[in-house]
Design a protein around this motif. Structure first.
Motif, PDB file in Angstrom:
ATOM      1  N   ALA A  48       0.815  -1.218   0.000  1.00  0.00           N
ATOM      2  CA  ALA A  48       0.000   0.000   0.000  1.00  0.00           C
ATOM      3  C   ALA A  48       0.845   1.263   0.000  1.00  0.00           C
ATOM      4  CB  ALA A  48      -0.938  -0.007   1.211  1.00  0.00           C
ATOM      5  N   TRP A  49       2.020   1.188   0.629  1.00  0.00           N
ATOM      6  CA  TRP A  49       2.889   2.364   0.674  1.00  0.00           C
ATOM      7  C   TRP A  49       3.257   2.823  -0.729  1.00  0.00           C
ATOM      8  CZ3 TRP A  49       4.062   6.022   3.909  1.00  0.00           C
ATOM      9  CH2 TRP A  49       5.178   6.833   3.665  1.00  0.00           C
ATOM     10  N   GLU A  50       3.431   1.890  -1.636  1.00  0.00           N
ATOM     11  CA  GLU A  50       3.817   2.223  -3.006  1.00  0.00           C
ATOM     12  C   GLU A  50       2.632   2.689  -3.853  1.00  0.00           C
ATOM     13  OE1 GLU A  50       6.229  -0.829  -4.858  1.00  0.00           O
ATOM     14  OE2 GLU A  50       6.686  -1.652  -2.876  1.00  0.00           O
ATOM     15  N   TYR A  51       1.421   2.433  -3.368  1.00  0.00           N
ATOM     16  CA  TYR A  51       0.211   2.763  -4.133  1.00  0.00           C
ATOM     17  C   TYR A  51      -0.723   3.648  -3.306  1.00  0.00           C
ATOM     18  CZ  TYR A  51       1.644  -0.732  -7.541  1.00  0.00           C
ATOM     19  OH  TYR A  51       2.345  -1.444  -8.495  1.00  0.00           O
ATOM     20  N   ARG A  52      -0.144   4.600  -2.609  1.00  0.00           N
ATOM     21  CA  ARG A  52      -0.947   5.449  -1.731  1.00  0.00           C
ATOM     22  C   ARG A  52      -2.006   6.238  -2.488  1.00  0.00           C
ATOM     23  NH1 ARG A  52       4.221   5.956  -0.253  1.00  0.00           N
ATOM     24  NH2 ARG A  52       4.530   8.107  -0.976  1.00  0.00           N
ATOM     25  N   ASP A  53      -1.755   6.507  -3.763  1.00  0.00           N
ATOM     26  CA  ASP A  53      -2.734   7.251  -4.555  1.00  0.00           C
ATOM     27  C   ASP A  53      -3.901   6.387  -5.017  1.00  0.00           C
ATOM     28  OD1 ASP A  53      -0.987   5.794  -6.164  1.00  0.00           O
ATOM     29  OD2 ASP A  53      -1.278   7.116  -7.891  1.00  0.00           O
ATOM     30  N   ARG A  54      -3.777   5.063  -4.904  1.00  0.00           N
ATOM     31  CA  ARG A  54      -4.840   4.153  -5.328  1.00  0.00           C
ATOM     32  C   ARG A  54      -5.649   3.611  -4.154  1.00  0.00           C
ATOM     33  NH1 ARG A  54      -4.705   0.995  -9.612  1.00  0.00           N
ATOM     34  NH2 ARG A  54      -6.888   0.713  -8.982  1.00  0.00           N
ATOM     35  N   VAL A  55      -5.064   3.624  -2.966  1.00  0.00           N
ATOM     36  CA  VAL A  55      -5.724   3.016  -1.805  1.00  0.00           C
ATOM     37  C   VAL A  55      -6.619   4.041  -1.103  1.00  0.00           C
ATOM     38  CG1 VAL A  55      -5.377   1.886   0.419  1.00  0.00           C
ATOM     39  CG2 VAL A  55      -3.842   1.378  -1.489  1.00  0.00           C
ATOM     40  N   ALA A  56      -7.890   3.682  -0.952  1.00  0.00           N
ATOM     41  CA  ALA A  56      -8.849   4.563  -0.280  1.00  0.00           C
ATOM     42  C   ALA A  56      -8.791   4.402   1.230  1.00  0.00           C
ATOM     43  CB  ALA A  56     -10.259   4.256  -0.777  1.00  0.00           C
ATOM     44  N   GLY A  57      -8.450   3.209   1.690  1.00  0.00           N
ATOM     45  CA  GLY A  57      -8.379   2.959   3.120  1.00  0.00           C
ATOM     46  C   GLY A  57      -7.990   1.522   3.384  1.00  0.00           C
ATOM     47  N   ALA A  58      -7.530   1.248   4.604  1.00  0.00           N
ATOM     48  CA  ALA A  58      -7.077  -0.109   4.933  1.00  0.00           C
ATOM     49  C   ALA A  58      -7.425  -0.468   6.366  1.00  0.00           C
ATOM     50  CB  ALA A  58      -5.566  -0.231   4.716  1.00  0.00           C
ATOM     51  N   MET A  59      -7.784  -1.720   6.555  1.00  0.00           N
ATOM     52  CA  MET A  59      -8.081  -2.266   7.880  1.00  0.00           C
ATOM     53  C   MET A  59      -7.108  -3.420   8.120  1.00  0.00           C
ATOM     54  SD  MET A  59     -11.791  -3.605   9.172  1.00  0.00           S
ATOM     55  CE  MET A  59     -12.018  -4.698  10.579  1.00  0.00           C
ATOM     56  N   ASP A  83       7.246   3.432   7.916  1.00  0.00           N
ATOM     57  CA  ASP A  83       7.206   3.907   9.300  1.00  0.00           C
ATOM     58  C   ASP A  83       6.691   5.337   9.367  1.00  0.00           C
ATOM     59  OD1 ASP A  83       9.320   5.244   8.215  1.00  0.00           O
ATOM     60  OD2 ASP A  83      10.791   4.640   9.713  1.00  0.00           O
ATOM     61  N   GLN A  84       5.880   5.716   8.381  1.00  0.00           N
ATOM     62  CA  GLN A  84       5.265   7.035   8.328  1.00  0.00           C
ATOM     63  C   GLN A  84       3.778   6.867   8.013  1.00  0.00           C
ATOM     64  OE1 GLN A  84       7.433   9.892   5.818  1.00  0.00           O
ATOM     65  NE2 GLN A  84       9.094   8.400   5.729  1.00  0.00           N
ATOM     66  N   PRO A  85       2.951   7.889   8.304  1.00  0.00           N
ATOM     67  CA  PRO A  85       1.522   7.791   7.972  1.00  0.00           C
ATOM     68  C   PRO A  85       1.311   7.539   6.485  1.00  0.00           C
ATOM     69  CG  PRO A  85       1.890   9.609   9.479  1.00  0.00           C
ATOM     70  CD  PRO A  85       3.249   9.122   9.075  1.00  0.00           C
ATOM     71  N   PHE A  86       0.364   6.681   6.180  1.00  0.00           N
ATOM     72  CA  PHE A  86       0.092   6.324   4.792  1.00  0.00           C
ATOM     73  C   PHE A  86      -0.465   7.499   3.985  1.00  0.00           C
ATOM     74  CE2 PHE A  86      -0.283   2.006   6.690  1.00  0.00           C
ATOM     75  CZ  PHE A  86       0.647   1.364   5.898  1.00  0.00           C
ATOM     76  N   LEU A 127       2.101   0.595  18.464  1.00  0.00           N
ATOM     77  CA  LEU A 127       3.242   1.337  17.929  1.00  0.00           C
ATOM     78  C   LEU A 127       3.150   1.465  16.408  1.00  0.00           C
ATOM     79  CD1 LEU A 127       6.067   2.621  18.171  1.00  0.00           C
ATOM     80  CD2 LEU A 127       7.017   0.308  18.051  1.00  0.00           C
ATOM     81  N   TRP A 128       2.823   0.351  15.739  1.00  0.00           N
ATOM     82  CA  TRP A 128       2.702   0.398  14.282  1.00  0.00           C
ATOM     83  C   TRP A 128       1.505   1.234  13.858  1.00  0.00           C
ATOM     84  CZ3 TRP A 128       6.394  -0.417  11.017  1.00  0.00           C
ATOM     85  CH2 TRP A 128       7.477  -1.213  11.405  1.00  0.00           C
ATOM     86  N   ALA A 129       0.428   1.183  14.623  1.00  0.00           N
ATOM     87  CA  ALA A 129      -0.722   2.038  14.319  1.00  0.00           C
ATOM     88  C   ALA A 129      -0.321   3.509  14.374  1.00  0.00           C
ATOM     89  CB  ALA A 129      -1.861   1.749  15.294  1.00  0.00           C
ATOM     90  N   GLU A 130       0.463   3.858  15.379  1.00  0.00           N
ATOM     91  CA  GLU A 130       0.903   5.245  15.508  1.00  0.00           C
ATOM     92  C   GLU A 130       1.804   5.637  14.344  1.00  0.00           C
ATOM     93  OE1 GLU A 130       2.631   8.300  18.882  1.00  0.00           O
ATOM     94  OE2 GLU A 130       2.821   6.135  19.198  1.00  0.00           O
ATOM     95  N   ARG A 131       2.712   4.763  13.977  1.00  0.00           N
ATOM     96  CA  ARG A 131       3.608   5.064  12.853  1.00  0.00           C
ATOM     97  C   ARG A 131       2.837   5.260  11.560  1.00  0.00           C
ATOM     98  NH1 ARG A 131       8.440   0.587  13.961  1.00  0.00           N
ATOM     99  NH2 ARG A 131       9.461   1.721  15.666  1.00  0.00           N
ATOM    100  N   TRP A 132       1.807   4.441  11.365  1.00  0.00           N
ATOM    101  CA  TRP A 132       1.056   4.496  10.111  1.00  0.00           C
ATOM    102  C   TRP A 132      -0.035   5.559  10.124  1.00  0.00           C
ATOM    103  CZ3 TRP A 132       0.274  -1.534  10.029  1.00  0.00           C
ATOM    104  CH2 TRP A 132       1.489  -2.140   9.658  1.00  0.00           C
ATOM    105  N   GLY A 133      -0.226   6.225  11.249  1.00  0.00           N
ATOM    106  CA  GLY A 133      -1.295   7.216  11.343  1.00  0.00           C
ATOM    107  C   GLY A 133      -2.663   6.572  11.366  1.00  0.00           C
ATOM    108  N   SER A 134      -2.754   5.386  11.962  1.00  0.00           N
ATOM    109  CA  SER A 134      -3.999   4.618  11.960  1.00  0.00           C
ATOM    110  C   SER A 134      -4.774   4.805  13.256  1.00  0.00           C
ATOM    111  CB  SER A 134      -3.713   3.119  11.792  1.00  0.00           C
ATOM    112  OG  SER A 134      -2.955   2.846  10.637  1.00  0.00           O
ATOM    113  N   ARG A 135      -6.089   4.715  13.164  1.00  0.00           N
ATOM    114  CA  ARG A 135      -6.906   4.599  14.363  1.00  0.00           C
ATOM    115  C   ARG A 135      -6.591   3.235  14.961  1.00  0.00           C
ATOM    116  NH1 ARG A 135     -13.296   3.049  14.464  1.00  0.00           N
ATOM    117  NH2 ARG A 135     -13.472   2.823  16.715  1.00  0.00           N
ATOM    118  N   PHE A 136      -6.502   3.154  16.282  1.00  0.00           N
ATOM    119  CA  PHE A 136      -6.185   1.890  16.955  1.00  0.00           C
ATOM    120  C   PHE A 136      -7.387   1.403  17.748  1.00  0.00           C
ATOM    121  CE2 PHE A 136      -3.337  -1.311  18.291  1.00  0.00           C
ATOM    122  CZ  PHE A 136      -3.634  -1.620  19.603  1.00  0.00           C
ATOM    123  N   VAL A 137      -7.754   0.139  17.556  1.00  0.00           N
ATOM    124  CA  VAL A 137      -8.884  -0.465  18.266  1.00  0.00           C
ATOM    125  C   VAL A 137      -8.401  -1.691  19.027  1.00  0.00           C
ATOM    126  CG1 VAL A 137     -11.118  -1.603  18.025  1.00  0.00           C
ATOM    127  CG2 VAL A 137     -10.563   0.351  16.573  1.00  0.00           C
TER     128      VAL A 137
END
Length: 201
Positions: A76-87, A105-108, A130-140
């Motif tokens: 997904a990192w390589e296709y950030r312009d194509r990905v709408a969201g990820a779970m 290791d940065q927000p998507f 930790l990975w959620a924080e790096r990726w800028g993800s909501r954590f559940v």
């Protein structure tokens, strides 16, 4: 028109796994197949995800589990312009496979959520956070939910599907930013106000 990629982990997701249940309910779902479900080879697995992203029509949503989450994140990192969201559900600990330094290791830059539990044998809760924080993800944090698979009772998983639908409703192209990991527990049965969350970042 969009495509939802179902990205299983080791050994694939059998017919009673929640990912197979999702696949049967999401009209645009496409399962990412691996040539070898036993050997967790990140470049090869991520390559299969990349191929499906390139083949997909319209924006791509990703629903990944375990090692599949690592492969999906890598692709997904390589296709950030194509990905709408990820779970990313129960992402395996990349340190167990010696691949942590190959993952982003940065927000998507697209909405994402990491779902984890307190007793997952494949990753500590703090590592998933930790990975959620790096990726800028909501954590559940689901609490004691094991590896969030069939063995832990996650065949049909309505709460997970609702979480994915909430993610899809964001329709946002901005990073979510990090969360306060001192307050990790988020009840998935309660709708999450993504609009307020984004405004408060």
């Amino acid at each position: 028109m969009s495509t939802t990629l179902i990205v299983p982990g080791l050994h694939g997701s059998g017919p009673t796994h929640w990912q197979s249940w999702f696949e049967g309910l999401i009209p645009d779902a496409v399962r990412v197949e691996q040539s070898d479900w036993i050997d967790p080879h990140l470049p090869r697995w991520a390559g299969a995800v990349r191929c499906e992203i390139e083949r997909a029509r319209g924006p791509v949503w990703i629903v990944a589990h375990s090692f599949g989450s690592l492969a999906a994140a890598h692709a997904a990192w390589e296709y950030r312009d194509r990905v709408a969201g990820a779970m990313f559900v129960a992402p395996a600990d990349p340190d167990k496979f010696g691949i942590a330094d190959t993952l982003p290791d940065q927000p998507f830059g697209f909405p994402s959520v990491v779902v984890a539990s307190t007793n997952d044998p494949w990753v500590r809760l703090t590592k998933a956070a930790l990975w959620a924080e790096r990726w800028g993800s909501r954590f559940v944090n689901l609490g004691a939910a094991g590896h969030i698979n069939v063995d832990s009772g996650h065949g049909p998983w309505p709460e997970g599907l609702e979480l994915f639908k909430q993610l899809q409703r964001t329709q946002s192209d901005v990073p979510l930013g990090s969360l306060d990991t001192d307050a990790l527990r988020v009840p998935v049965s309660k709708p999450f106000d993504w609009g307020s969350y984004l405004r408060d970042r």
